[in-house]
Design an enzyme around this catalytic site. Structure first.
Site, PDB file in Angstrom:
ATOM      1  N   GLY A   1       0.825  -1.204   0.000  1.00 37.72           N
ATOM      2  CA  GLY A   1       0.000   0.000   0.000  1.00 37.72           C
ATOM      3  C   GLY A   1       0.855   1.249   0.000  1.00 37.72           C
ATOM      4  O   GLY A   1       2.049   1.210   0.313  1.00 37.72           O
ATOM      5  N   CYS A   2       0.240   2.368  -0.326  1.00 33.75           N
ATOM      6  CA  CYS A   2       1.002   3.610  -0.480  1.00 33.75           C
ATOM      7  C   CYS A   2       1.508   4.120   0.870  1.00 33.75           C
ATOM      8  O   CYS A   2       2.709   4.330   1.047  1.00 33.75           O
ATOM      9  CB  CYS A   2       0.174   4.666  -1.200  1.00 33.75           C
ATOM     10  SG  CYS A   2      -1.467   4.929  -0.522  1.00 33.75           S
ATOM     11  N   PHE A   3       0.594   4.327   1.817  1.00 34.00           N
ATOM     12  CA  PHE A   3       1.054   4.748   3.143  1.00 34.00           C
ATOM     13  C   PHE A   3       1.979   3.692   3.741  1.00 34.00           C
ATOM     14  O   PHE A   3       2.978   4.014   4.401  1.00 34.00           O
ATOM     15  CB  PHE A   3      -0.143   4.963   4.081  1.00 34.00           C
ATOM     16  CG  PHE A   3      -0.635   6.386   4.142  1.00 34.00           C
ATOM     17  CD1 PHE A   3       0.242   7.436   4.359  1.00 34.00           C
ATOM     18  CD2 PHE A   3      -1.980   6.678   4.005  1.00 34.00           C
ATOM     19  CE1 PHE A   3      -0.211   8.751   4.441  1.00 34.00           C
ATOM     20  CE2 PHE A   3      -2.441   7.996   4.085  1.00 34.00           C
ATOM     21  CZ  PHE A   3      -1.552   9.021   4.297  1.00 34.00           C
TER      22      PHE A   3
ATOM     23  N   THR B   1       4.058   1.793   2.288  1.00 31.90           N
ATOM     24  CA  THR B   1       5.402   1.927   1.733  1.00 31.90           C
ATOM     25  C   THR B   1       6.149   3.077   2.400  1.00 31.90           C
ATOM     26  O   THR B   1       7.295   2.926   2.857  1.00 31.90           O
ATOM     27  CB  THR B   1       5.324   2.163   0.211  1.00 31.90           C
ATOM     28  OG1 THR B   1       4.740   1.016  -0.403  1.00 31.90           O
ATOM     29  CG2 THR B   1       6.700   2.412  -0.386  1.00 31.90           C
ATOM     30  N   ALA B   2       5.492   4.230   2.480  1.00 32.54           N
ATOM     31  CA  ALA B   2       6.165   5.417   3.035  1.00 32.54           C
ATOM     32  C   ALA B   2       6.538   5.208   4.498  1.00 32.54           C
ATOM     33  O   ALA B   2       7.620   5.610   4.937  1.00 32.54           O
ATOM     34  CB  ALA B   2       5.269   6.644   2.890  1.00 32.54           C
TER      35      ALA B   2
END
EC number: 1.2.1.38
Lengths: 320, 320, 320, 320
Positions: free
Chosen positions: C131-133, C135-136
């Protein structure tokens, strides 16, 4: 009609005061002081003021009943040292010179957060107006602090570009800032001490505040989320907040999610509380130039002068 | 691998060239010239270039095959007067020093709009890269000009903040520019002469261009709408445009409405034509830093060097 | 040339894959699958793709070597149940169906965060793209987790509107979202479990993650700040991060302050660490559609196929 | 205190009227009508109204002195046909049902542009409030039209997203609209007829108006630039404008360049004129929801009721 002077009227908070006071029913503007822009019409600096206020900035202050200082940090002390101000003049300082230590000359500056200090502010002659982040964070935490329920606080806050003032900087260049997010003064923002001084005056246990400020890609407003631990039920916390702010006309504890634009161009603060297991998150939003600066200054003036607290502050929200 | 130098690499168009050329398969960067920032790593000025290009800016140019000049207006002439450049070096000037008059020293700068000058640009050694508004407006009008169909043109164009360069100005302050629109250089923009020179070289009747440029509240892109009179059917006009741009890989005549973000972060130009009675409106959009500057410069380099026109220019649109 | 199919090509992450793969040297697009938009040209949905990819969306998949699933949550399982896919086809799922439990049919989906799983991803046939969050946040915390240094984490993250997908919602209406900030899914975001599963596989002590996600007023990007406690020196922490990411071409540990636009339109992640007393704040930034979704999917494909990790991912940053 | 009802209070212009009228000293809100949102608190739809107005939307209108209709086009006629309204009730319609033809039932709607119709509006019982673009364009052109100096006009105007209403559309999706510019209704916008009806009532020669409307990436405001030919000196034109607007408290003819944010969140219109050779460009800016809709409606109410024109309209500009 009380006579008002604004020192530093050429800056963002100073001009915002002009926007507010131009329509305030109980005062008249006597002078707008600016050394650097003396001789220039305020509406030439801020053309939205055309037809609203066409006064010329001056470096010659005259006698007034109420004096607002909208100066860079440390400049308020200098100005007061160099300019005689009568003892009966109400001084409201929007800088941070007197927030941590209110003693100056024969004056004792009261910390101007009306939600905790309304009694002391009534009739006061010297008021230290709180910082913008400090206002948003305190309003989010004070009801817990009052009950001694705070321990360690983790806060992230985001501020609009007006928080950085009107000077041209790399981080206020449109090309850089548009669609951009960044952190600054991580854990070391100057408002932390100001917040802790107030919180610790309430809270028995020493509070620690880990504050990460962000720069946002908008001009007006502050949004903060503070995470703390608590065993109270959410409904009890909400009740505690509602009671704490019962008499605060500008603070709204919302049962629904809040967003920044609910308060932009108003003097209001909205607060929303969420809880998961024993973790509580309190969100708060204000307009940094209004409840975070010039609006709160007018609110403080109203209280100090014995006027209605919201006089001249029934502002139309930008809404959209 | 051809050796490339960029003069003025510290500015917006210069750094955008670095972004493009860092991934170009046929060249290697030999030097990035900057007097004011000599000794500084380009990725310290533009951190998005970290890991992409870590070269240090220098004020000592070395021998190269291709030289890009990304200097403020009038500075290209000065630089070329003060620095010896071999006759066989391809010079592409992104400023406006050689657009209206291409003669300089022993060089004759070709106007670098590939859509009209591809033959002349092939093998050229001196190229004057067009202005950003000039590119967007010409691409919108050239097919009509070629047929002598232009008479009086009314154009409004809006540009992103990168068009104003990296200097800090009142009109590039985020607080001022966000959500704001304003006009500047009304009827007197310096690109008008550049456009008319090209249009009048095609069009028999003298063309007049009434151009109102606006500042937009975004960073990248130009959108223009030009209004002209014509008795042709819309379908004939569209056909004329499609034919004119048949061999232009970066120009797309769209039957559907266009919007700015279709081209942001690409070297493309999109055009859309509408008609009501005898009034024709031609809309065009480009990225001012790419097709309006550095992208077109790379396109010109490719053509001049005999490489594929879109080498290094297959850029992912930002899309959203 | 490997044959590629994209299921859900009509959405944001699907179309972003098209933008990337249209220029990828080792693949050719065989089909773009969409049930709802079957028969429509992808460039009519996303006009920036005009001339780049003019394929027509279809609901009839054909045989391919590589299959990307860009479907709403739970839809990947459904699609794979209803459509036969050969065992030797590389499947990369961008949804969250296989992130927490990778077993499905005879496949075992590898968690596709190359910075921790490169070996397992090499030659893999089934990849669950993070997922995007997730990953960050993971990239910000993994080096500490690996050393067992994590305990309680307080993270605030802000995401662009593309994170909410293309459906029209009150919170993606321009009028509401412009200049606005708000919190959502406070402490309950679905990526928390995904992050903890990875962190706890490294970190001996159980990690707790208090995550407050915010909606930002921009389209692309994620910026996060995570606060943790540590007794290590800042320089030791930085060293630890640099070593951890030594072989990661897309992760940059920056000694200087970072900002979101450094990574917009790239597959990169930038990280910056600050420390005050025993409190550490780690900031990270990615483009949610690239390193947070489609870019990372291409990176995973490259690794799985044995190609260079950055093939087709040398993207020009938007920069401004 | 006059009793006021708002029909269509759930929309943008309706809710903006609530924002204004909540603080208007001479009126009290009697009902907020909405069929679709009946039973819902207005402050639940627009949380910025919390504490300002907590009325519940109703589908049961009651007797009032003043009625505002904020309905989609053609719906005002329907509503008035289905609901009895006393002859002595002041009706102000913010839609376009009565702008071109004011006859309806026994009423004759006066075109509510105070700058040309103040006398007729005084004491009026039926007012057709002008369109937003129509207001901005007319205020830019009327002084020339009055002297018969208009011939052919070329206007480009840009509007904020609130102009498109609250419905969710592809062109109001944040992801699409942010940083984007596009044209719509080129040469065919519905306000052209409204403008021409007024201009031609003044101007002897028939005026033609070529109007290209653009969608802007901001929420509030309209900025227009109109190009015309004239042999008058610029100073004479400016003088003519100043005289025309001498008694107009909300119109300011500025000698300096104007920008959109000078008027956002106010009822003002600013105008700036430039000239080069015989070409004149008149720029104008308004807030589309205020001077372009709800603010002008309040202004019209004030005039019709014989109150001060700016009552309840001394609004603080957003400024930044």
């Amino acid at each position: 009609m009380k006579k008002v002077g604004i020192v530093g009227a050429n800056g963002y908070t100073g001009s915002e005061l002009v926007r507010l006071l131009a329509f305030h029913p109980n005062i008249e503007l006597s002078f707008l002081y600016s050394r650097s822009n003396s001789g220039i019409r305020i509406s030439d600096l801020y053309p939205d003021l055309a037809t609203v206020c066409e006064m010329v900035l001056t470096d010659k202050p005259v006698e007034v009943d109420i004096l607002f200082l909208c100066l860079p940090h440390k400049e308020s002390q200098n100005w007061l040292s160099q300019n005689a101000v009568g003892d009966d003049v109400l001084i409201i300082d929007l800088g941070n010179d007197f927030r941590l230590n209110g003693e100056f000359n024969n004056r004792n500056f009261i910390y101007g957060l009306p939600e905790i200090n309304k009694k002391n502010l009534s009739g006061a002659k010297s008021i230290a107006n709180p910082g913008c982040f400090a206002t948003a964070i305190q309003l989010a935490l004070l009801p817990l602090a009052e009950r001694g329920l705070l321990n360690e606080v983790y806060t992230t806050g985001i501020t609009g570009s007006t928080g950085a003032g009107q000077s041209l900087q790399a981080t206020t260049h449109f090309t850089w800032r548009n669609d951009n997010i960044s952190a600054y003064k991580t854990l070391t923002h100057q408002h932390v001490d100001e917040v802790l001084q107030q919180l610790n005056s309430f809270n028995e246990k020493e509070v620690s505040l880990n504050f990460v400020p962000w720069r946002g890609d908008f001009t007006r407003g502050i949004f903060t989320s503070s995470t703390v631990k608590s065993d109270l039920e959410l409904s009890d916390i909400e009740q505690l907040y509602r009671e704490f702010y019962e008499e605060a006309p500008f603070v709204k504890v919302s049962e629904k999610a809040i967003d920044l634009k609910q308060v932009v161009n108003t003097n209001r603060c909205v607060i929303h509380i969420e809880k998961n297991e024993n973790v509580v998150v309190i969100h708060s939003a204000i307009d940094n130039l209004l409840k975070g600066a010039s609006g709160q200054a007018v609110q403080n003036m109203n209280i100090a002068m014995g006027w209605e607290e919201n006089l001249g502050l029934n502002l139309k929200a930008v809404g959209f």
